[in-house]
Enzyme design. Structure first.
Site, short mmCIF file in Angstrom:
data_model
loop_
_atom_site.label_atom_id
_atom_site.label_comp_id
_atom_site.label_asym_id
_atom_site.label_seq_id
_atom_site.Cartn_x
_atom_site.Cartn_y
_atom_site.Cartn_z
N GLU A 13 5.04 -9.79 -12.23
CA GLU A 13 4.54 -10.83 -9.99
C GLU A 13 4.88 -11.41 -9.75
O GLU A 13 5.93 -12.45 -9.85
CB GLU A 13 3.47 -10.17 -11.32
CG GLU A 13 2.70 -12.01 -10.64
CD GLU A 13 3.08 -12.72 -12.24
OE1 GLU A 13 3.26 -12.35 -13.39
OE2 GLU A 13 3.24 -13.56 -12.47
N LYS A 22 11.43 -22.99 -12.27
CA LYS A 22 10.80 -21.89 -12.76
C LYS A 22 12.18 -21.05 -12.83
O LYS A 22 10.89 -20.40 -14.41
CB LYS A 22 10.12 -20.73 -11.18
CG LYS A 22 8.76 -20.59 -10.48
CD LYS A 22 8.71 -19.71 -10.12
CE LYS A 22 6.79 -20.05 -9.60
NZ LYS A 22 7.03 -20.88 -8.68
N SER A 29 8.05 -30.41 -7.71
CA SER A 29 8.69 -28.85 -8.59
C SER A 29 9.76 -28.04 -8.05
O SER A 29 10.03 -27.51 -8.94
CB SER A 29 7.93 -28.62 -9.12
OG SER A 29 6.47 -28.31 -8.04
#
Ligand SMILES: *Cc1c(COP(=O)(O)O)cnc(C)c1O
Length: 416
Positions: free
Chosen positions: A131, A109, A398
């Site tokens: 968000e 991220k 990830s």
């Protein structure tokens, strides 16, 4: 259904309207349109600007820790070769992990957040909104906002605020304000609606830092481009380490940002099989899953047309997954297009299968994977034993699984 024509390249989209075939676009209120167009103009200015790229590369290197390693998962490979032998197959491909779990804040991220915070700075914005569902994107956003001195507001469903208190506290420590959203079921979809609403009312000074490759154009494109560093590195690394391209690459799909980041640089390598993994939850028969591409239908949500979980009346449904990062009821529009064009296969993995892969990876590799990533590993566990020994599979790891240990303990009936 009519399959779209096979293009010469799968890497040229979206078109000027932000469409990937019939998917994508910008279905937004008129009041939001000037903001979207302004964002698009700035994005087009910076995306090939060497100074912007240099600043992002410097931060990626020294702040986030890139490039992430491409690791030969020898323990898992050995284990799956034993499984293959036991089945009388005598095979078992080599498995590699792309180690996004080693990045600052523990997942891919940060790649997107660093890119977008630099874009916000370029645009002269003064305030960041984001968000978040489980809180991972909220933490990454609060992190880059702290680093660049922006005030940051994170919209988070009230249900999620209650069940993700460690991440809520992290965001507060980082100086962000967390605003619980009580609308709907108080989950990610509702938080995203609220962030879009904030953006319309604070037109001048606010930058909306979206967390996945979804939303109105140009977000799916710019998030993809910021995450493509994963695939660009992996492609070069496997060529250097093995002297050839992989046979198969696999990534988990929530909104689809880590997956499109790995996939995009390989899309025109037709010999590479590409597989996206959706959350199969407790099975696709009921409603407790998040497999929008295997069990959903095209519709419009959060400014774009894509595959969505919806009931017969077109109402968006809340999905379920053991992994909070995978329970978004839609998927980025480029994935919908890649699905329909047949370039990428999308396959569901159940909660139990992911839990199994989580434990296996922890034991044979000494790596605790995020539950999202464990979905991708679970699919490798299924297909690798039947592959040949000289074949190569890359799984996108990830993120790391520290955040998931409570969930896993719970599922295993243990108390921490
Ligand atoms: C958020 C998250 C995902 C899912 O989001 P995508 O946009 O689909 O990548 C997957 N893995 C991890 C570790 C995450 O934190």
């Amino acid at each position: 259904m009519n399959k779209p024509a096979i293009p010469n390249s799968f890497r040229t989209g979206p078109d000027e309207q932000g469409m990937f075939g019939i998917f994508g676009g910008r279905f937004v209120a008129e009041t939001l349109m000037p903001l979207i167009l302004d964002l698009e103009r700035h994005w087009n200015e910076v995306k090939d600007d060497p100074d912007f790229k240099a600043e992002l590369t410097d931060l990626s290197t020294h702040y986030a820790g890139r490039p992430s390693k491409l690791y030969f998962a020898e323990g898992l490979t050995r284990h799956l070769r034993e499984v293959s032998s036991a089945k009388g197959l005598g095979g078992g491909a080599k498995v590699y992990f792309k180690r996004e779990d080693l990045n600052h804040t523990g997942s891919h991220k940060i790649n997107n957040c660093l890119g977008q915070i630099l874009l916000a700075k370029r645009m002269g914005k003064k305030r960041i909104i984001a968000e978040t569902g489980a809180g991972q994107h909220g933490v990454a956003s609060a992190t880059v906002a702290a680093r660049f001195g922006f005030p940051c507001v994170v919209y988070m469903g009230a249900t999620d605020v209650a069940r993700q208190s460690p991440n809520v506290f992290r965001m507060k420590l980082l100086g962000a304000e967390v605003r619980p959203v009580t609308a709907g079921h108080g989950t990610l979809k509702d938080a995203m609606n609220e962030a879009l609403r904030d953006w319309v009312t604070n037109v001048e000074d606010t930058y909306y830092l979206i967390g996945t490759a979804a939303g109105p154009h140009p977000y799916p494109e710019l998030v993809r481009d910021f995450q493509s560093v994963i695939g660009i590195e992996a492609r070069a690394q496997i060529l250097e380490q093995e002297g050839r391209l992989p046979d198969t690459i696999i990534a988990a799909v929530g909104g689809g940002s880590n997956a499109i980041g790995l996939f995009h640089p390989f899309l025109d390598d037709r010999s590479v099989k590409i597989i996206g993994i959706e959350a199969g939850g407790r099975g696709l028969d009921g409603i407790e899953h998040c497999a929008s591409m295997n069990a959903g239908a095209p519709g419009v949500l959060h400014g774009n047309r894509t595959y969505l979980l919806q009931n017969a009346d077109g109402q968006i449904m809340d999905g379920h997954s053991i992994s909070a990062g995978l329970d978004y009821p839609g998927v980025g529009p480029e994935h919908s297009w890649l699905r329909d064009s047949g370039r990428v296969d999308y396959v569901p993995i159940l909660d139990d299968e992911a839990l199994e892969a989580f434990q296996l990876t922890t034991r044979v590799e000494g790596i605790i994977p995020a539950l999202e990533s464990a979905h991708a590993i679970a699919h490798a566990v299924k297909i690798v034993p039947a592959m040949d020994k000289d074949q190569i599979v890359i799984v996108n790891l990830s993120g790391r699984g520290d955040k998931d240990v409570h969930t896993v303990a719970n599922m295993l009936g243990m108390e921490i």
